[in-house]
Scaffold this motif. Structure first.
Motif, PDB file in Angstrom:
ATOM      1  N   GLU A  23       0.800  -1.221   0.000  1.00 34.34           N
ATOM      2  CA  GLU A  23       0.000   0.000   0.000  1.00 34.34           C
ATOM      3  C   GLU A  23       0.839   1.280   0.000  1.00 34.34           C
ATOM      4  OE1 GLU A  23      -0.259  -2.603   2.095  1.00 34.34           O
ATOM      5  OE2 GLU A  23      -0.692  -1.934   4.152  1.00 34.34           O
ATOM      6  N   ASP A  24       2.151   1.129   0.109  1.00 39.08           N
ATOM      7  CA  ASP A  24       3.045   2.285  -0.013  1.00 39.08           C
ATOM      8  C   ASP A  24       3.347   2.599  -1.482  1.00 39.08           C
ATOM      9  OD1 ASP A  24       4.804   1.046   2.843  1.00 39.08           O
ATOM     10  OD2 ASP A  24       3.418   2.753   2.785  1.00 39.08           O
ATOM     11  N   THR A  25       2.890   1.762  -2.383  1.00 41.24           N
ATOM     12  CA  THR A  25       3.118   1.994  -3.807  1.00 41.24           C
ATOM     13  C   THR A  25       2.479   3.300  -4.258  1.00 41.24           C
ATOM     14  OG1 THR A  25       3.275  -0.350  -4.348  1.00 41.24           O
ATOM     15  CG2 THR A  25       2.582   1.111  -6.115  1.00 41.24           C
ATOM     16  N   GLY A  26       3.231   4.048  -5.067  1.00 39.17           N
ATOM     17  CA  GLY A  26       2.699   5.291  -5.579  1.00 39.17           C
ATOM     18  C   GLY A  26       3.804   6.188  -6.098  1.00 39.17           C
ATOM     19  N   VAL A  27       3.404   7.338  -6.585  1.00 41.89           N
ATOM     20  CA  VAL A  27       4.367   8.366  -6.989  1.00 41.89           C
ATOM     21  C   VAL A  27       4.580   9.279  -5.785  1.00 41.89           C
ATOM     22  CG1 VAL A  27       4.869  10.236  -8.569  1.00 41.89           C
ATOM     23  CG2 VAL A  27       3.596   8.245  -9.376  1.00 41.89           C
ATOM     24  N   TYR A  28       5.829   9.465  -5.442  1.00 50.23           N
ATOM     25  CA  TYR A  28       6.198  10.265  -4.284  1.00 50.23           C
ATOM     26  C   TYR A  28       6.713  11.624  -4.757  1.00 50.23           C
ATOM     27  CZ  TYR A  28       5.598   6.367  -1.109  1.00 50.23           C
ATOM     28  OH  TYR A  28       5.063   5.360  -0.362  1.00 50.23           O
ATOM     29  N   TYR A  29       6.133  12.666  -4.177  1.00 47.99           N
ATOM     30  CA  TYR A  29       6.483  14.027  -4.539  1.00 47.99           C
ATOM     31  C   TYR A  29       7.144  14.733  -3.358  1.00 47.99           C
ATOM     32  CZ  TYR A  29       3.240  13.350  -8.421  1.00 47.99           C
ATOM     33  OH  TYR A  29       2.602  12.877  -9.539  1.00 47.99           O
ATOM     34  N   CYS A  30       8.182  15.465  -3.656  1.00 48.64           N
ATOM     35  CA  CYS A  30       8.779  16.377  -2.693  1.00 48.64           C
ATOM     36  C   CYS A  30       8.220  17.762  -2.976  1.00 48.64           C
ATOM     37  CB  CYS A  30      10.300  16.370  -2.840  1.00 48.64           C
ATOM     38  SG  CYS A  30      11.163  17.495  -1.735  1.00 48.64           S
ATOM     39  N   ALA A  31       7.863  18.486  -1.919  1.00 46.37           N
ATOM     40  CA  ALA A  31       7.262  19.796  -2.107  1.00 46.37           C
ATOM     41  C   ALA A  31       7.770  20.753  -1.035  1.00 46.37           C
ATOM     42  CB  ALA A  31       5.738  19.695  -2.052  1.00 46.37           C
ATOM     43  N   VAL A  32       7.827  22.012  -1.391  1.00 44.04           N
ATOM     44  CA  VAL A  32       8.408  23.043  -0.536  1.00 44.04           C
ATOM     45  C   VAL A  32       7.379  24.137  -0.289  1.00 44.04           C
ATOM     46  CG1 VAL A  32      10.257  24.758  -0.357  1.00 44.04           C
ATOM     47  CG2 VAL A  32      10.697  22.552  -1.432  1.00 44.04           C
ATOM     48  N   VAL A  38       7.516   4.671  -6.715  1.00 44.11           N
ATOM     49  CA  VAL A  38       7.866   3.594  -5.792  1.00 44.11           C
ATOM     50  C   VAL A  38       6.852   2.464  -5.984  1.00 44.11           C
ATOM     51  CG1 VAL A  38       8.051   2.895  -3.374  1.00 44.11           C
ATOM     52  CG2 VAL A  38       8.903   5.140  -4.094  1.00 44.11           C
ATOM     53  N   VAL A  39       7.346   1.272  -6.214  1.00 44.75           N
ATOM     54  CA  VAL A  39       6.485   0.100  -6.338  1.00 44.75           C
ATOM     55  C   VAL A  39       6.936  -0.926  -5.321  1.00 44.75           C
ATOM     56  CG1 VAL A  39       5.685  -1.766  -7.836  1.00 44.75           C
ATOM     57  CG2 VAL A  39       6.080   0.519  -8.787  1.00 44.75           C
ATOM     58  N   VAL A  40       6.014  -1.317  -4.475  1.00 47.57           N
ATOM     59  CA  VAL A  40       6.298  -2.335  -3.467  1.00 47.57           C
ATOM     60  C   VAL A  40       5.539  -3.599  -3.868  1.00 47.57           C
ATOM     61  CG1 VAL A  40       6.296  -2.938  -1.031  1.00 47.57           C
ATOM     62  CG2 VAL A  40       6.509  -0.527  -1.731  1.00 47.57           C
TER      63      VAL A  40
END
Length: 126
Positions: free
Chosen positions: A93-102, A122-124
């Motif tokens: 369930e941690d699978t997804g596109v991870y974004y860094c934001a400021v 990220v694909v788990v």
């Protein structure tokens, strides 16, 4: 216009670990809150962790949503203007596109951030 770039996404087995990196040009990350947000397949983008700025009245504290508490750690590399998201005991369930934001103050809301990276996948999965 500041540019934010994240990296480190990969395919990892359940229970595995991964470290995501974030850097920016045009802004000193220490002076801003930096967040990590995730967009799982078919779902809306959600904030999962953020760290407050280290300047002024801000205390530089890190915050996590319940589902990742204890498994994710956000940290700063001030000398090199990098942020990291260390992830362990990863789950499908941690699978997804991870974004860094400021942004100025941080938070779990998408609207709390002004500058965004393009995302890292990220694909788990076994």
């Amino acid at each position: 216009q500041p540019q934010v770039v994240e990296s480190g996404g990969d395919l990892v087995q359940p229970g595995g670990s991964l470290r995501l990196s974030c850097t920016a040009s045009g802004v000193t990350l220490d002076y801003y809150a930096v967040g990590w947000l995730r967009q799982a397949p078919g779902k809306e983008r959600e904030g999962i962790a953020y760290i407050k700025s280290t300047g002024g009245a801000s205390d530089g504290s890190a915050h996590y949503i319940d589902s990742v508490q204890g498994r994710l750690t956000i940290s700063r590399d001030s000398a090199n203007n990098f942020m990291y998201l260390q992830m362990s005991n990863l789950k499908p369930e941690d699978t997804g596109v991870y974004y860094c934001a400021v942004g100025p103050w941080g938070g779990f809301n998408v609207g709390a951030f002004d500058y965004w990276g393009q995302g890292t996948q990220v694909v788990v999965s076994s």
